[in-house]
Design a protein around this motif. Structure first.
Motif, PDB file in Angstrom:
ATOM      1  N   HIS A 100       0.704  -1.326   0.171  1.00  0.00           N
ATOM      2  CA  HIS A 100       0.251  -0.033   0.006  1.00  0.00           C
ATOM      3  C   HIS A 100       0.825   1.211  -0.186  1.00  0.00           C
ATOM      4  N   LEU A 104       0.840   4.245  -3.368  1.00  0.00           N
ATOM      5  CA  LEU A 104       0.629   5.489  -2.499  1.00  0.00           C
ATOM      6  C   LEU A 104       1.665   6.974  -3.329  1.00  0.00           C
ATOM      7  N   SER A 119      -6.019   9.398   0.537  1.00  0.00           N
ATOM      8  CA  SER A 119      -7.036   8.977   1.643  1.00  0.00           C
ATOM      9  C   SER A 119      -7.659   8.594   1.336  1.00  0.00           C
ATOM     10  N   SER A 122      -6.001   4.898   0.026  1.00  0.00           N
ATOM     11  CA  SER A 122      -5.758   4.504   0.903  1.00  0.00           C
ATOM     12  C   SER A 122      -6.609   3.776   1.797  1.00  0.00           C
ATOM     13  N   LYS A 126      -7.514  -0.372   2.360  1.00  0.00           N
ATOM     14  CA  LYS A 126      -8.016  -0.778   4.096  1.00  0.00           C
ATOM     15  C   LYS A 126      -8.956  -1.283   4.528  1.00  0.00           C
TER      16      LYS A 126
END
Length: 175
Positions: A100, A104, A119, A122, A126
């Motif tokens: 991850h 990013l 964000s 992300s 998750k």
């Protein structure tokens, strides 16, 4: 009517499907309807940015490109350069092992610098997987956004291969 977008993705449902060879199962991660909508919107923002930076002869999961295009390119190279070898790379467990943080950072390097967008991505990465929990790595197979995220990860490899071999002079094979 007011549309409120959840700030945290819902749980991803697991769905087992039988492989094409009918010998093993593969797990697909199925996001909620709202999360699929969010992923589609995110993909639509990412796609034009990424497409402008992806290597032109990368064909997997790309708009207006197909296996037939890749095959035509390979045949063209074989015929025009008298090539006799091809490299086929299959990264086992690729979707399950996407880092991850690295993803990013790669997005940032590609010019995707909107912190709210990063964000959201992300949080998508998750999203809690039913029966497993919150993943530390990977992108669920079955997510709308997973193919473009995988292409972002593989973009560096595409450009590296290009820098190593594209345009390299080859010697005719002696028979």
């Amino acid at each position: 009517m007011k549309f409120i977008l959840r700030t945290q993705p819902g749980d991803i449902e697991q769905l087992l499907i039988l492989s094409a060879e009918m010998i093993k199962f593969r797990i697909l991660g199925i996001p909620t309807l709202e999360d699929r909508l969010l992923q589609q919107c995110t993909k639509q923002v990412l796609e034009p940015i990424c497409e402008a930076r992806f290597y032109k002869h990368s064909y997997g999961f790309r708009p207006n490109r197909s296996m037939e295009h890749a095959l035509a390119r390979a045949i063209s190279l074989i015929n025009s350069n008298k090539l006799h070898y091809a490299i086929d790379i299959d990264v086992k467990g690729f979707f399950d092992n996407v880092d991850h943080g690295k993803l990013l950072k790669q997005m940032w390097s590609m010019g995707i610098r909107d912190k709210k967008l990063l964000s959201v991505i992300s949080k998508i990465l998750k999203a809690r997987i039913e029966g497993i929990g919150v993943p530390e790595k990977g992108t669920p197979q079955g997510g709308i956004i997973s193919p473009i995220l995988s292409n972002i990860v593989l973009n560096e490899l595409d450009w590296w291969i290009y820098s190593q071999w594209e345009g390299m002079k080859t010697r005719p094979r002696r028979g």
